[in-house]
Structure formats: C-alpha cells, structure tokens
Design an enzyme around this catalytic site. Structure first.
Site, PDB file in Angstrom:
ATOM      1  N   GLU A 113      10.779  34.023  26.636  1.00 47.82           N
ATOM      2  CA  GLU A 113       9.914  33.283  27.546  1.00 47.82           C
ATOM      3  C   GLU A 113       8.457  33.731  27.557  1.00 47.82           C
ATOM      4  OE1 GLU A 113      10.979  30.588  29.654  1.00 47.82           O
ATOM      5  OE2 GLU A 113      12.551  30.719  28.131  1.00 47.82           O
ATOM      6  N   SER A 395      63.426  36.553  65.197  1.00 51.45           N
ATOM      7  CA  SER A 395      63.849  37.939  65.030  1.00 51.45           C
ATOM      8  C   SER A 395      62.782  38.817  64.389  1.00 51.45           C
ATOM      9  CB  SER A 395      65.128  37.999  64.192  1.00 51.45           C
ATOM     10  OG  SER A 395      66.211  37.433  64.900  1.00 51.45           O
TER      11      SER A 395
END
Length: 544
Positions: A113, A395
């Site tokens: 770049e 339970s």
C-alpha cells in the site's frame, strides 16, 4: 502637423500597457505568444494564488473527531483455552495494539500500500493531482492514497468520492502526520481497514480467513490479507476462480515487492511458494448451533455479576472470556443428537414429536459451566433449554433437599424416633449424615448392623430414587415436592464423574404453547416414560 503627430506617437510609446498582449512591436505569431517574462510572471502569480489558497484551507480544516463507525467494535467471546468463539455486533472489529499483529503481516501491508510510509509526510501530491484529473474526466477520484490518507478516510471522513473530500483528506493527513507517530497511524489503519468477509480490521480478518489471531499470521497469510485491501470483492479467492487467480498473482507480487523494498530477504521469500488457501467463507459472527446459547448464558451472568446492561453490551468493545470448553460442548451436542436420532422417530411415533433436550455440565471444584446443550440451533429454537424454569425438576431436586438437611439439620418432631444421643428436646434440630436412615416414619439415625433394605440411608435413597424418603425429608426441611399434575412431564438424569457433574433433561412442548406434553411412550414401548433417554445421553457424553 507632422510635429504634432510625432509627439502623440512618442507619448503612446511612453505609456506601457499593464499586460503587453498582443505584444507590441511584434508581428505574426510572435505577437500572439507570451514573452518569457509574461510566462514567469503568470507562473509566479499562479503559485502564489495556490499557496495562499492552500494556507487558507490548511488553517480552516481541523482534525475532526473520529466517526462513530470507526469507534464501533464487536463483543468478542472466547473459549476457556483463549481461542475465539464468536464476535457479535453490527461491526465485526476487534481493535488490537501493533505488537499484537505479526510483523510479517505489517510488512506485507506496507509493501502493498505505501512502501515510503516511514519516510513520507503522510500525503501523496500525485494522488491528489490524479483525483483532480479523474474528476475532470468524470471518473472516480480514488487512487494513489498513502496509508495515512486511507486511515484519515476510514476514521475521520466519509467514503464519498469527491474532490472536496479528497482535499480534506490531504490536509488532515498532513496535520495527522505531525500530530501522531507513524506507529499510531499504522495501528489505526490496520484496525479500521476493510478486508472483506464482514471483517473490519486485521484481527477480525485473521479470524475470518484463517481462524487465528493476527499475531499468528505468517508472511504468506499476511500477503493474502494485504491483497484484499485492494478490494475484497475482487481478491477474496473463495468467491470465484477469477478471484482466486487475481489473489494468487497479487499475493506473489506483494511477497516479491517486499524483497525489492528491503522488507524481506530472498531466502525468506523462497519459503513461501505455496498459496495459503484461506478457509471457506464462514464469518465468526454466527450465533447458530450451540454458540447462541453459550452467548446467552454468558450475557446473563455478566448482567447479574457486573454493572453491564443490555445497552452497554450493545455498544460493543467487550472481551468476554468464558469457562466453556469447545471439545466438551461439541461432545455433548453429539451425544444428544446421537441418542435422539437413534432412539426416537417423530415421523412414525406421535409420542416422539415435539421432544426437546437440555443439558449442562459443571466442574465441581469451582462450579464453572464447561458445556451445555440449549437446543438444536439458537437461530431457530430461541428458548435455551439448558436454562429454563418451565420444566419441573422432579427427582433431580433431591440433592438440594439432602444438602439443606446436611447443612441445617431437621427439627425434632413428635412421633419421630431421634437418635438417643440427641434426646427428646422439641425445638432441637437434629444433625444428620448421608448414612442416616430416614423413612416415612421419621428420622432413624445411623442404624447399627449396616445397610437395611427396608430402611435405606439418605445416600442409598438418593441413588435409587427413593421418593418416600425424600418426600418426608423435604417436608421436614421445608428447599418442596413434585406435584401430582407434573408427573411424567419431564425426564431427568444427573450424574457425576471425577471431574464433571452433568444434568440432562427431556421434555415435550409444542411451539408457542406453555403446557408440557406427557412423556409416556417417548422412545417406544421399551422406555414408556422416556426415562431411559437422559441416562443414555449422559453415558454417550461421559463414556461412563
């Protein structure tokens, strides 16, 4: 007469024109061409005008505040081992420091770049001139920007392709280059750039393309990410064969360019001859499968134990490290699917329809949740079955009754037969242990002579599911019992291994209806109540 005319001519020659054009005393083409003095003066005047204009613009344009989009980040959730689970939010960005980005990837971006990044003043006059020419031609103004200018565009300005925006970008870049260090600018650029696949910033891109953090990128992977900065829609190799070829060529060019500009040695370049294929497109922002349920649990915990709210979470920017273990989550999901797919047939048996499963696995040493199963898919089944209050525990609640009794004892009641050592004091709370016998007749203490099948201990009754024992104990410690209307509405199994305590539940409910359906017949005649399926899931998950 003659003398008078000559005097008028003399006065005319004596009065010089401000601009001698057409040039006096010249004939033909030379009369129309400007002199070197005129050219020099025009150039000087133009330069002065441009300088004055630039100074005026430079003074008028300040560095604005960062735009909201540049500040917005995702919330990132991590597995227990520190690897990324998912990022959520409108913007997939995780800002990182420069030392958290692999130097090889940084060099690839600079070479691709702006190779003069560390030496230039932050701007490209050629780029600005090219933008002006393109505007005159009716083309886009982009092209030739430095890393600093691109950072300014990403962070302070819009993406509009106009000369006005380009001039502002130029001026702000000049000022920013004087105000911030090159390292700060480079960090900002890498955190705000668009890499495709929904990824804003190199950290999100590293995860999107390779499933790793930016600090683990090698030179080949860094070069591919640098290639996508030119336009991910053209250089993401997974989109099309044409993209793949463009990406491969630019990848090779970026590596070669690093050698030419002194950012890589020829020896190192020789190591990267094979194109680093990224994984197929799958954004790390998906909340599908179990991920959405995990995020839901983590967010609930955060809101209960911190000052974070839905609003602050929605703003993003949080790093959330969980105790969820990826391998156990996957194993638990496979166990549920294996049992349900193998033992139920909703297409043939009505009792198997609308069946839902939920499970959670906890580390007993510190109570950390390491795995859960919340449903088939968080993006389709929105209720988290691992954290629902609408399914009766039955339970599965017995251990809590026992824990309350062990911690607080039970009050002595008339008609009970307390251990003689406690006496018969009406308001005395009797201390009990898991070896104590407790029946519908009351507390029997520790029976001499060992186990008695007619009078099971609390521990034995817990393992065998002794309802009579725990109905009485629950009544005496006050922690409840299963209501008659809840019978066979859910099936539970809770078990433990050396390292994990895991609970599994199954229940039936139609979408949009709160009432649970009966479990009778689920899984076929061999398991009329569906009670056998949760233990099978637990066994498949734990291997015990």
């Amino acid at each position: 007469m003659g003398t008078h005319t000559q005097g008028k001519r003399s006065r005319r020659r004596g009065r010089r024109r401000l601009v001698d054009h057409p040039r006096a005393g010249r004939g033909g083409l030379r009369r129309r061409l400007p002199s070197w003095r005129q050219l020099l003066g025009a150039c000087g005047l133009s330069a002065t005008a441009v300088t004055v204009l630039f100074v005026c613009v430079y003074v008028a344009v300040d560095i604005p505040d960062e735009n909201e989009a540049a500040r917005r980040e995702a919330n990132v959730y991590y597995w227990a081992d520190g690897s990324q689970m998912v990022s959520t939010g409108e913007v997939d960005r995780q800002n990182v420091e420069l030392d958290q980005i692999a130097p090889a990837a940084v060099n690839a971006v600079i070479a691709a770049e702006n190779e003069t990044f560390y030496e230039d003043s932050g701007v490209s006059p050629k780029g600005l001139a090219r933008a002006a020419v393109n505007m005159v031609r009716g083309q886009e103004t982009q092209g030739g920007s430095t890393i600093t200018q691109q950072y300014v565009k990403n962070t302070y300005l819009s993406q509009d392709q106009t000369v006005t925006r380009k001039v502002k970008e130029f001026v702000i870049a000049l000022k920013l280059d004087r105000k911030k260090s090159k390292a700060e600018i480079l960090k900002g650029y890498l955190n705000t750039s668009w890499f495709g696949r929904g990824a804003n910033g190199i950290e999100a891109a590293a995860h999107a393309y390779y499933g790793i953090p930016a600090k683990k990128l090698d030179a080949g992977q860094g070069a591919l990410l640098a290639a996508t900065l030119k336009g991910a829609e053209q250089y993401d190799p997974s989109i099309s064969p044409g993209n793949h070829e463009r990406a491969r060529q630019r990848w090779a060019w970026i590596l070669d360019r690093q050698v030419r500009v002194g950012l890589m040695t020829k020896k190192e370049r020789a190591r990267y001859r094979t194109f680093p294929e990224p994984r197929s497109q799958s954004r790390s922002t998906s909340l599908g499968g179990q991920t959405g349920y995990l995020v839901d649990i983590a967010n609930r915990y955060l809101k209960q134990h911190t000052d974070l709210t839905d609003e602050t979470l929605a703003r993003g920017g949080h790093r959330i490290h969980t105790t969820f273990e990826k391998d156990k989550v996957n194993r638990l999901e496979r166990a549920v699917r294996h049992v349900l797919d193998g033992d139920t047939d909703p297409r043939r048996r009505a009792a198997d329809r609308h069946l839902q499963a939920g499970a959670a696995s906890v580390r007993p040493s510190d109570g950390a949740i390491v795995a859960l199963y919340g449903g088939p898919d968080a993006t389709e089944h929105f209720t988290n079955n691992a954290d629902t209050s609408g399914v009766p525990a039955g339970s599965a609640f017995k251990p809590f009754v026992l824990a309350a009794a062990l911690q607080h004892g039970v009050p002595y009641r008339a008609g009970a037969a307390p251990d003689p050592g406690f006496g018969a004091v009406p308001d005395l709370h009797l201390a009990i242990t898991a070896d104590s016998a407790y029946t519908s007749g009351g507390f029997l203490g520790v029976l001499p002579g060992g186990p008695d099948p007619d009078h099971p201990t609390l521990g034995e009754a817990l393992l065998s599911g002794g309802n009579a024992t725990y109905v009485r104990l629950g009544t005496d410690v006050a922690a409840g019992r299963t209501g008659d209307q809840d019978r066979l509405r859910s099936a539970w199994f809770a078990g433990f291994t050396k390292d994990l305590s895991t609970a599994v539940t199954l229940f039936r409910v139609r979408p949009g209806e709160p009432r649970l359906l009966p479990m009778s017949g689920v899984g076929g005649p061999a398991s009329r109540r569906g009670n056998e399926l949760p233990p099978r899931i637990w066994h498949q998950y734990t291997g015990h």
